[in-house]
Design an enzyme around this catalytic site. Structure first.
Site, PDB file in Angstrom:
ATOM      1  N   HIS A  73      44.975  10.959  -9.132  1.00 28.42           N
ATOM      2  CA  HIS A  73      45.463  12.309  -8.805  1.00 28.42           C
ATOM      3  C   HIS A  73      46.164  12.929 -10.010  1.00 28.42           C
ATOM      4  O   HIS A  73      47.292  12.556 -10.351  1.00 28.42           O
ATOM      5  CB  HIS A  73      46.425  12.240  -7.611  1.00 28.42           C
ATOM      6  CG  HIS A  73      46.789  13.577  -7.065  1.00 28.42           C
ATOM      7  ND1 HIS A  73      46.532  13.965  -5.761  1.00 28.42           N
ATOM      8  CD2 HIS A  73      47.380  14.663  -7.642  1.00 28.42           C
ATOM      9  CE1 HIS A  73      46.953  15.197  -5.564  1.00 28.42           C
ATOM     10  NE2 HIS A  73      47.481  15.646  -6.704  1.00 28.42           N
ATOM     11  N   HIS A  75      46.272  16.922 -12.389  1.00 29.98           N
ATOM     12  CA  HIS A  75      45.826  18.326 -12.501  1.00 29.98           C
ATOM     13  C   HIS A  75      45.569  18.628 -13.975  1.00 29.98           C
ATOM     14  O   HIS A  75      46.477  19.086 -14.682  1.00 29.98           O
ATOM     15  CB  HIS A  75      46.887  19.270 -11.935  1.00 29.98           C
ATOM     16  CG  HIS A  75      47.129  19.102 -10.462  1.00 29.98           C
ATOM     17  ND1 HIS A  75      46.650  19.996  -9.521  1.00 29.98           N
ATOM     18  CD2 HIS A  75      47.782  18.145  -9.756  1.00 29.98           C
ATOM     19  CE1 HIS A  75      47.011  19.591  -8.295  1.00 29.98           C
ATOM     20  NE2 HIS A  75      47.701  18.464  -8.420  1.00 29.98           N
ATOM     21  N   GLN A 168      44.408  26.050  -4.754  1.00 34.82           N
ATOM     22  CA  GLN A 168      45.874  26.030  -4.858  1.00 34.82           C
ATOM     23  C   GLN A 168      46.553  27.094  -4.004  1.00 34.82           C
ATOM     24  O   GLN A 168      47.608  26.872  -3.430  1.00 34.82           O
ATOM     25  CB  GLN A 168      46.287  26.218  -6.325  1.00 34.82           C
ATOM     26  CG  GLN A 168      47.781  26.373  -6.579  1.00 34.82           C
ATOM     27  CD  GLN A 168      48.555  25.094  -6.339  1.00 34.82           C
ATOM     28  OE1 GLN A 168      48.592  24.206  -7.159  1.00 34.82           O
ATOM     29  NE2 GLN A 168      49.209  24.991  -5.172  1.00 34.82           N
ATOM     30  N   HIS A 226      45.570  18.096  -0.724  1.00 33.20           N
ATOM     31  CA  HIS A 226      47.025  18.117  -0.795  1.00 33.20           C
ATOM     32  C   HIS A 226      47.492  18.335   0.641  1.00 33.20           C
ATOM     33  O   HIS A 226      47.090  19.324   1.265  1.00 33.20           O
ATOM     34  CB  HIS A 226      47.503  19.257  -1.692  1.00 33.20           C
ATOM     35  CG  HIS A 226      47.381  18.965  -3.162  1.00 33.20           C
ATOM     36  ND1 HIS A 226      46.178  18.728  -3.760  1.00 33.20           N
ATOM     37  CD2 HIS A 226      48.331  18.868  -4.131  1.00 33.20           C
ATOM     38  CE1 HIS A 226      46.390  18.486  -5.056  1.00 33.20           C
ATOM     39  NE2 HIS A 226      47.680  18.575  -5.309  1.00 33.20           N
ATOM     40  N   GLU A 229      52.778  18.426   1.652  1.00 34.78           N
ATOM     41  CA  GLU A 229      53.647  18.255   0.483  1.00 34.78           C
ATOM     42  C   GLU A 229      54.820  19.222   0.620  1.00 34.78           C
ATOM     43  O   GLU A 229      54.881  20.257  -0.028  1.00 34.78           O
ATOM     44  CB  GLU A 229      52.881  18.511  -0.821  1.00 34.78           C
ATOM     45  CG  GLU A 229      53.716  18.135  -2.050  1.00 34.78           C
ATOM     46  CD  GLU A 229      53.065  18.520  -3.365  1.00 34.78           C
ATOM     47  OE1 GLU A 229      52.060  19.269  -3.351  1.00 34.78           O
ATOM     48  OE2 GLU A 229      53.581  18.095  -4.415  1.00 34.78           O
ATOM     49  N   ASP A 325      49.938  12.848 -11.038  1.00 42.64           N
ATOM     50  CA  ASP A 325      49.965  14.240 -10.575  1.00 42.64           C
ATOM     51  C   ASP A 325      50.020  15.240 -11.732  1.00 42.64           C
ATOM     52  O   ASP A 325      49.125  16.043 -11.889  1.00 42.64           O
ATOM     53  CB  ASP A 325      51.115  14.478  -9.585  1.00 42.64           C
ATOM     54  CG  ASP A 325      50.891  15.670  -8.657  1.00 42.64           C
ATOM     55  OD1 ASP A 325      49.760  16.180  -8.595  1.00 42.64           O
ATOM     56  OD2 ASP A 325      51.853  16.084  -7.979  1.00 42.64           O
ATOM     57  N   TRP A 331      54.934  21.971 -12.785  1.00 45.98           N
ATOM     58  CA  TRP A 331      55.507  21.148 -11.713  1.00 45.98           C
ATOM     59  C   TRP A 331      56.258  19.937 -12.231  1.00 45.98           C
ATOM     60  O   TRP A 331      56.908  19.240 -11.476  1.00 45.98           O
ATOM     61  CB  TRP A 331      54.403  20.697 -10.753  1.00 45.98           C
ATOM     62  CG  TRP A 331      53.751  21.843 -10.059  1.00 45.98           C
ATOM     63  CD1 TRP A 331      54.212  22.479  -8.939  1.00 45.98           C
ATOM     64  CD2 TRP A 331      52.533  22.499 -10.419  1.00 45.98           C
ATOM     65  NE1 TRP A 331      53.348  23.482  -8.603  1.00 45.98           N
ATOM     66  CE2 TRP A 331      52.312  23.516  -9.477  1.00 45.98           C
ATOM     67  CE3 TRP A 331      51.598  22.322 -11.450  1.00 45.98           C
ATOM     68  CZ2 TRP A 331      51.199  24.362  -9.537  1.00 45.98           C
ATOM     69  CZ3 TRP A 331      50.493  23.161 -11.514  1.00 45.98           C
ATOM     70  CH2 TRP A 331      50.307  24.168 -10.556  1.00 45.98           C
TER      71      TRP A 331
HETATM   72  N1  17E Z   1      49.962  21.965  -6.874  1.00 50.40           N
HETATM   73  C1  17E Z   1      50.450  21.542  -5.687  1.00 50.40           C
HETATM   74  O1  17E Z   1      50.231  22.192  -4.663  1.00 50.40           O
HETATM   75  N2  17E Z   1      51.158  20.390  -5.647  1.00 50.40           N
HETATM   76  C2  17E Z   1      51.385  19.700  -6.734  1.00 50.40           C
HETATM   77  N3  17E Z   1      52.101  18.579  -6.677  1.00 50.40           N
HETATM   78  C3  17E Z   1      50.883  20.151  -7.966  1.00 50.40           C
HETATM   79  C4  17E Z   1      50.164  21.294  -7.992  1.00 50.40           C
HETATM   80  C5  17E Z   1      51.126  19.376  -9.203  1.00 50.40           C
HETATM   81 FE   FE2 Z   2      48.791  17.349  -6.815  1.00 55.91          FE
END
Ligand code: 17E
Ligand code: FE2
Length: 443
Positions: A73, A75, A168, A226, A229, A325, A331
């Site tokens: 995982h 980005h 996203q 995702h 989170e 990540d 982030w």
């Molecule tokens: N975008 C998201 O929704 N959550 C994350 N942890 C990252 C990007 C890195």
């Molecule tokens: Fe992520």
């Protein structure tokens, strides 16, 4: 004459002192055999008769040989953009998404290729040879997607890159989100993503998962969302993802990433959810570096850790892996793409600290992460499989994590792609001769 022989490696699970030789030809292991007696046999050298001759010989000196690290995982579209156009001051996921939306508007193909390639080079130097990267497809131009599809092809002889179509800004909440994910599937991603907790309503969150699963099944792709989170104990999309994964037949080809809300659920609901997750066969990916940093930002004390329930879900028979990540992006401003740091921090954050549990943290950046990517027989040290592995000057997984050992050799498809000489610290203790210190307890 074979291409490569690696003499005298320690394999996981072997009793102390039992060494093996890895024999490699045309990019694959041809045999893994008990170590031949005598010194390494180089081509034309004077090694013993039973050992096949090899064009290249690596003397492993008892190093632990492991399949390569697997990054489940990351980005890569956003990597190395920290501070552009501004820093994430609050440290929340939400400000990160806002910073990224501004930076995303300035993306060019060359910019994405340059940053992603740089970080893939770091990852390979750290021993990572399989990477699953999310790529934001909530961009009508799909600039990052096309760039990463090109990177995937350019690097394929060294690193196996899987791409996730990651919406996203939402599948339902972003205009045309569903069409962009569909278009990414057509252009050739490996995995379909989603972000249900970010959608405007609970119903849109459920709908977004239904759409993502439908696209994945129709194109024969995997799913990695995702999911939950957020520190909101009311965010309950993992049950939806697991149920859809069961009913659609995706099962272990589906993954719920982050699931940090699980760290806030009450015990009664967590028990119910663990059963649903285990039955479905889905994987979880916990990202300890980044979620320790992003979550709990709105808490007073006591502050939540904001991680999913790793120890409990492993005990329930669910496959859980650790991911990095982010590497220097909106982030997360830190990181070098090194999975051993992830395993080390993950051990603390999830309290997996007995010797067996620390070794499990190593598995969560190797074998367990390989299962998330669905690598099957394309991963592991055994005859017939790709000769991709790392040599770690350590006694085994526990020792690698404890001392943060770097790989001395990284071999991809039979080719040495990175090497690191041992670093030596000399201690000059008063009244004693100068001596090397390697942090190994020998008495
Ligand atoms: N975008 C998201 O929704 N959550 C994350 N942890 C990252 C990007 C890195
Ligand atoms: Fe992520």
């Amino acid at each position: 004459m074979i291409d490569l022989a690696v003499r005298g490696v320690r394999l996981t699970g072997e009793p102390d002192g039992a060494l093996s030789d890895l024999l490699v030809d045309q990019g694959r292991f041809v045999a893994v055999v008990p170590a031949a007696a005598g010194s390494p046999a180089a081509a034309g050298g004077d090694g013993d008769d039973q050992a096949p001759q090899a064009r290249t010989v690596i003397d492993a000196r008892g190093a632990f040989a492991s399949p390569p690290y697997v990054e489940p995982h990351v980005h890569l579209d956003a990597t190395l953009t920290a501070g552009e156009p501004r820093w994430n001051v609050s440290g929340t996921l939400w400000e990160g998404i806002a910073c990224w939306a501004d930076r995303k508007a300035t993306l060019s193909r060359a910019d994405v290729i340059d940053r992603a390639t740089e970080v893939l080079r770091w990852q390979v130097a750290n021993g990572v040879l399989h990477v699953r990267s999310h790529v934001d497809v909530t961009d009508p131009g799909l600039v990052a997607l096309d760039a990463l599809l090109e990177v995937r092809d350019r690097v394929k002889d060294v690193v196996n890159l899987q791409l996730v179509a990651f919406p996203q800004e939402g599948i339902c909440s972003f205009p045309g989100g569903d069409r962009l994910v569909e278009e990414a599937a057509v252009r050739g991603v490996d995995v379909i993503g989603a972000i249900p907790h970010f959608e405007d309503t609970r119903e849109d969150g459920v709908r977004s998962l239904e759409i993502a699963v439908e696209i994945a099944v129709r194109h024969g792709l995997m799913l990695d969302a995702h999911c939950d989170e957020i520190d909101d104990e009311q965010s309950r999309f993992a049950e939806v993802l697991a149920t859809l994964a069961s009913r659609s037949g995706l099962r272990a080809r589906a993954t719920a990433s982050h699931t940090t809300a699980m760290g806030s659920y009450n015990a009664a609901y967590a028990l119910k959810l663990e059963r649903i997750l285990a039955r479905s066969g889905v994987n979880l990916v916990c990202n300890p570096l980044v979620n320790l940093h992003l979550q709990g930002r709105l808490d007073d004390y006591p502050k939540r850790r904001g991680l999913t329930r790793v120890k409990e879900t492993l005990a329930a028979g669910i496959n859980v892996a650790f991911g990095h990540d982010d590497i220097m992006d909106p982030w997360y401003p830190l990181g070098t793409g090194n999975p051993v740091q992830v395993a080390f921090v993950g051990a603390h954050a999830t309290q997996l600290t007995s010797p067996g549990e620390v070794a499990e943290c190593f598995a969560m950046v190797t074998d367990r992460a390989a299962a998330v990517l669905g690598l099957g027989d394309e991963y592991g040290i055994a005859a017939g499989r790709p000769a991709s592995f790392v040599l770690l000057p350590a006694s085994g997984p526990f020792d690698v994590v404890r001392r943060q050992v770097r790989p001395s050799h990284v071999v991809a498809h039979g080719h040495l792609v990175a090497s690191t000489p041992p670093s030596v610290t000399t201690l000059r203790w008063p009244g004693r001769p100068a001596e090397p210190v390697d942090f190994v307890r020998r008495r």
